[in-house]
Design an enzyme around this catalytic site. Sequence first.
Site, PDB file in Angstrom:
ATOM      1  N   LYS A  93       1.623 -37.405   7.664  1.00  0.00           N
ATOM      2  CA  LYS A  93      -0.032 -37.345   7.005  1.00  0.00           C
ATOM      3  C   LYS A  93      -0.566 -36.371   7.451  1.00  0.00           C
ATOM      4  CE  LYS A  93      -0.198 -41.970   5.261  1.00  0.00           C
ATOM      5  NZ  LYS A  93       1.240 -42.889   6.356  1.00  0.00           N
TER       6      LYS A  93
HETATM    7  O1  LIG Z   1      -2.083 -45.789   0.583  1.00  0.00           O
HETATM    8  C1  LIG Z   1      -0.775 -45.624   1.492  1.00  0.00           C
HETATM    9  C2  LIG Z   1      -0.013 -44.324   2.106  1.00  0.00           C
HETATM   10  C3  LIG Z   1       0.574 -44.868   3.061  1.00  0.00           C
HETATM   11  N1  LIG Z   1       1.339 -45.313   2.891  1.00  0.00           N
HETATM   12  C4  LIG Z   1       2.706 -46.416   3.614  1.00  0.00           C
HETATM   13  O2  LIG Z   1       3.538 -46.213   2.448  1.00  0.00           O
HETATM   14  C5  LIG Z   1       4.088 -47.790   3.203  1.00  0.00           C
HETATM   15  C6  LIG Z   1       4.066 -49.375   2.572  1.00  0.00           C
HETATM   16  O3  LIG Z   1       4.840 -49.789   3.890  1.00  0.00           O
HETATM   17  P1  LIG Z   1       5.459 -51.686   3.110  1.00  0.00           P
HETATM   18  O4  LIG Z   1       5.702 -52.025   3.839  1.00  0.00           O
HETATM   19  O5  LIG Z   1       6.119 -51.709   1.588  1.00  0.00           O
HETATM   20  O6  LIG Z   1       3.844 -52.208   2.573  1.00  0.00           O
HETATM   21  C7  LIG Z   1       4.444 -47.513   4.626  1.00  0.00           C
HETATM   22  O7  LIG Z   1       4.600 -46.771   5.480  1.00  0.00           O
HETATM   23  C8  LIG Z   1       2.237 -47.205   4.683  1.00  0.00           C
HETATM   24  O8  LIG Z   1       2.342 -46.296   5.812  1.00  0.00           O
HETATM   25  C9  LIG Z   1       0.992 -47.240   2.235  1.00  0.00           C
HETATM   26  O9  LIG Z   1       1.005 -48.207   2.908  1.00  0.00           O
HETATM   27  N2  LIG Z   1      -0.639 -46.918   1.482  1.00  0.00           N
END
Ligand SMILES: O=c1ccn([C@@H]2O[C@H](COP(=O)(O)O)[C@@H](O)[C@H]2O)c(=O)[nH]1
Length: 303
Positions: A93
């Site tokens: 990001k």
């Molecule tokens: O809008 C967003 C952008 C980035 N993320 C990222 O994706 C993963 C989600 O992890 P889970 O464990 O599957 O929930 C994580 O790295 C977030 O920083 C997001 O969730 N939403």
Amino acid sequence: MNRSELIQQIHQKENYLCIGLDTDAAKLPPHLKDKPDAVFQFNKAIIDATKGFCVSYKINTAFYEARGVKGWEAMEQTVQYIPSTHFKIADAKRGDIGNTSAQYAKTFFETLPFDAVTINPYMGEDSVRPFLEYNNKFAIVLGLTSNEGAHDFELLHVCHTRKKQEVHAEIGKHHLKVYTEELEEEEQAKDEPLRYLYEMVLEKVSSWGTPDNLMFVAGATRTPELAAIRRIVPDNFLLVPGVGAQGGSLKEVSEHGLNKDVGLLVNVSRAVIYASAGEDFAAQAGIAAKGYSEKMQSFVAHR
Ligand SMILES: O=c1ccn([C@@H]2O[C@H](COP(=O)(O)O)[C@@H](O)[C@H]2O)c(=O)[nH]1
């Protein structure tokens, strides 16, 4: 990896799963914790167990940067270990003034062999442009995120747009070019439909690149908006996080988000990598990934 190679991998493996390596050192299984390269050993076992059921891995840099040099080394070892058949995303990001963004792009695209990096577009075109200047690499720009905070800015209704105007002035011997910004005519602005800020971001950012170098993040918890997102960016890949621990529906994401090229990378992090906290963590991660992959196969087949 370029766009057509990614599409080819998706068709070959019959899924669009991206596994998130959000590896938290505090959550490692007890038998690995004392190893000097425990994070890498964990990631290596996860990759070995899941690579047959996914097309991409996403490394969230926060989990590595938080551990300083040791963390950065683990990230580097991990990205080098991911097979060349898999699309490698740095979820970092980033985004800053142009010359600083150029250094970020160099970090992830030259020093490290990532295929894509996530970008926060708040600072505008010059902050995104350096990431678009690489061949066969992608900027994945935040569109509509999965978190509650999306309501603070992304889901604000906006109406008045400002247009940039070039003004020329002669002062003594000097010719000056300055920019002013004016509200569009009051009447014109009134006729404009209300738009969400994220819609304007998608529209504007998509004009800076092409589906060959630009993707967007769209949260899986935002399925009502996914159809609108697809109308604005019909051809760009969407990176969709939020299935699994955040409760997003893979079925709904697929119904609204799939396009003619599949066009989706659905990320699952915790629900795969922490499927078990014990010695069988890798085997259980493989089973979880296989489950997602099989569902995706049926969604593509019945599209
Ligand atoms: O809008 C967003 C952008 C980035 N993320 C990222 O994706 C993963 C989600 O992890 P889970 O464990 O599957 O929930 C994580 O790295 C977030 O920083 C997001 O969730 N939403």
